[in-house]
Write an enzyme that holds these catalytic residues in place. Structure first.
Site, short mmCIF file in Angstrom:
data_model
loop_
_atom_site.label_atom_id
_atom_site.label_comp_id
_atom_site.label_asym_id
_atom_site.label_seq_id
_atom_site.Cartn_x
_atom_site.Cartn_y
_atom_site.Cartn_z
N ASN A 31 77.53 25.49 55.49
CA ASN A 31 76.78 25.49 54.52
C ASN A 31 75.46 26.83 54.50
O ASN A 31 74.95 26.02 55.55
CB ASN A 31 76.57 24.55 54.02
CG ASN A 31 78.22 23.52 54.30
OD1 ASN A 31 78.80 24.11 52.86
ND2 ASN A 31 79.18 23.40 55.38
N ARG A 75 78.21 15.00 56.51
CA ARG A 75 80.09 14.65 55.89
C ARG A 75 80.67 16.62 56.14
O ARG A 75 81.29 17.10 57.33
CB ARG A 75 80.31 14.95 54.61
CG ARG A 75 81.86 14.88 54.89
CD ARG A 75 82.19 16.15 54.22
NE ARG A 75 82.15 16.26 52.81
CZ ARG A 75 82.93 18.22 53.12
NH1 ARG A 75 82.93 18.08 53.41
NH2 ARG A 75 82.34 18.34 51.78
N CYS A 129 84.70 24.15 55.92
CA CYS A 129 86.32 23.49 56.70
C CYS A 129 86.80 23.81 57.48
O CYS A 129 87.52 25.14 57.78
CB CYS A 129 86.44 24.23 55.45
SG CYS A 129 88.11 23.31 55.12
#
Ligand SMILES: CC(C)(COP(=O)([O-])OP(=O)([O-])OC[C@H]1O[C@@H](n2cnc3c(N)ncnc32)[C@H](O)[C@@H]1OP(=O)([O-])[O-])[C@@H](O)C(=O)NCCC(=O)NCCSC(=O)C[C@@](C)(O)CC(=O)[O-]
Length: 296
Positions: A248, A15, A239
């Site tokens: 990340n 995701r 994002c």
């Protein structure tokens, strides 16, 4: 040094890792990536998000991902930004939903087209509704430390939003350093506060590695009692609506650090790097994680 014996990794690669990719990653490649991550020992994972495909085209295959990838033996989580997203999830077999709200309005306006207040007004009643329907509910709290539009965030504002979600009944809070700007002292201080004030909710830390601070921040958060960390295989992600939010923290780097310190994660590093290889040729940017590159 205060260290846990065991840590839970919540894999966010399919995701958060993929949402920022310019080129559409074929659904079957995403599904193979997810299957291999599970085979490597991942037991909690964000599979996809039911957001507007106009805003995040990469996630337009959310239904197909859920259809192909749900399994009984893992907590498969999907994100939803609003009522429409939650109702789309109700049509699937998925039993775990993540909502997301930033502490700062500047970020929320860019990410979900609402102020923080407007976002809470919509999301908190949805959390109560999902709990009444027996869903596992996770709340992702963005810009918990710093905002790309408003600067440093007051930890007590972060605490207030976390408390509002705890009061609405969430099972888990994932508290994020969205743009990878926090340092270990800030991580220790915020997570000490959150663990002390909210001892009855699963507390997860979500670090981005923009300034290579993610591993020190994880170490500092463990000192504050955190034993759950979001991470993304290959260090993919960020994002699209937070300038400077690069990848990340890489799952394999976290697992390597913890393994070598005798802290168990239940994740097999070799199988994990195999999962990254599955998706790597579809990724437009270079995978920079130290462990993965040494394994090639
Ligand atoms: C919230 C909205 C929809 C508001 O976007 P909007 O444009 O204000 O919404 P709207 O209600 O006016 O709807 C616009 C169109 O989208 C449709 N729509 C509306 N909602 C949905 C939905 N759920 N699923 C599918 N379609 C939807 C809606 O039906 C309409 O379609 P049209 O009539 O034009 O054909 C939009 O801003 C959005 O989708 N934002 C998501 C952004 C996003 O995914 N960001 C990344 C995730 S957060 C993150 O990565 C941070 C995190 C969690 O990892 C932690 C950290 O590091 O900080």
């Amino acid at each position: 040094m205060k260290l846990p014996k065991q840590v839970t990794i919540i894999e966010v690669g399919p995701r958060d890792g993929l949402q920022n990719e310019q080129n559409f990653v074929p659904t079957e490649v995403k599904a193979a990536f997810i299957r291999k991550l599970k085979a490597a020992g991942i037991k909690e994972m964000e599979l996809t998000s039911f957001v507007s495909p106009k805003w995040v085209p990469q996630m337009r295959d959310a239904y197909d991902i859920v259809e192909n990838c749900l399994t009984e033996d893992s907590r498969d989580i999907v994100l939803a930004p609003n009522r429409k997203g939650v109702e789309r999830v109700y049509e699937t077999g998925c039993r775990a939903i993540a909502v997301f709200v930033g502490v700062s309005s500047g970020f929320n306006r860019k990410n979900i087209n609402k102020s923080t207040e407007e976002a809470l007004e919509e999301t908190l009643p949805l959390v109560k509704e999902m709990k009444e329907r027996n869903y596992f509910v996770r709340a992702c709290i963005s810009t918990a430390f710093h905002c790309p539009y408003e600067g440093k965030v007051d930890p007590y504002e972060t605490l207030a939003i976390c408390k509002a979600f705890r009061d609405a009944g969430v099972d888990e809070l994932s508290v994020a350093d969205t743009i990878g700007q926090a340092n270990p002292l800030e991580a220790f201080s915020l997570f000490s506060l959150l663990k002390r004030e909210l001892p009855d909710v699963l507390m997860t830390a979500h670090f981005h590695d923009t300034r290579k601070m993610a591993l020190p921040n994880i170490l500092a958060s463990m000192q504050a009692g955190v034993t759950r960390f979001d991470a993304s295989a290959g260090g993919l992600g960020g994002c699209p609506f937070a300038p400077g939010a690069t990848g990340n923290v890489a799952t394999e780097d976290v697992v390597y650090m913890l393994d070598s310190m005798g802290i168990s994660t239940g994740i097999d590093l070799e199988k994990l790097t195999g999962a990254i290889r599955e998706v790597s040729s579809h990724i437009s940017r270079k995978i920079e994680s130290g462990y993965y590159n040494l394994s090639l």
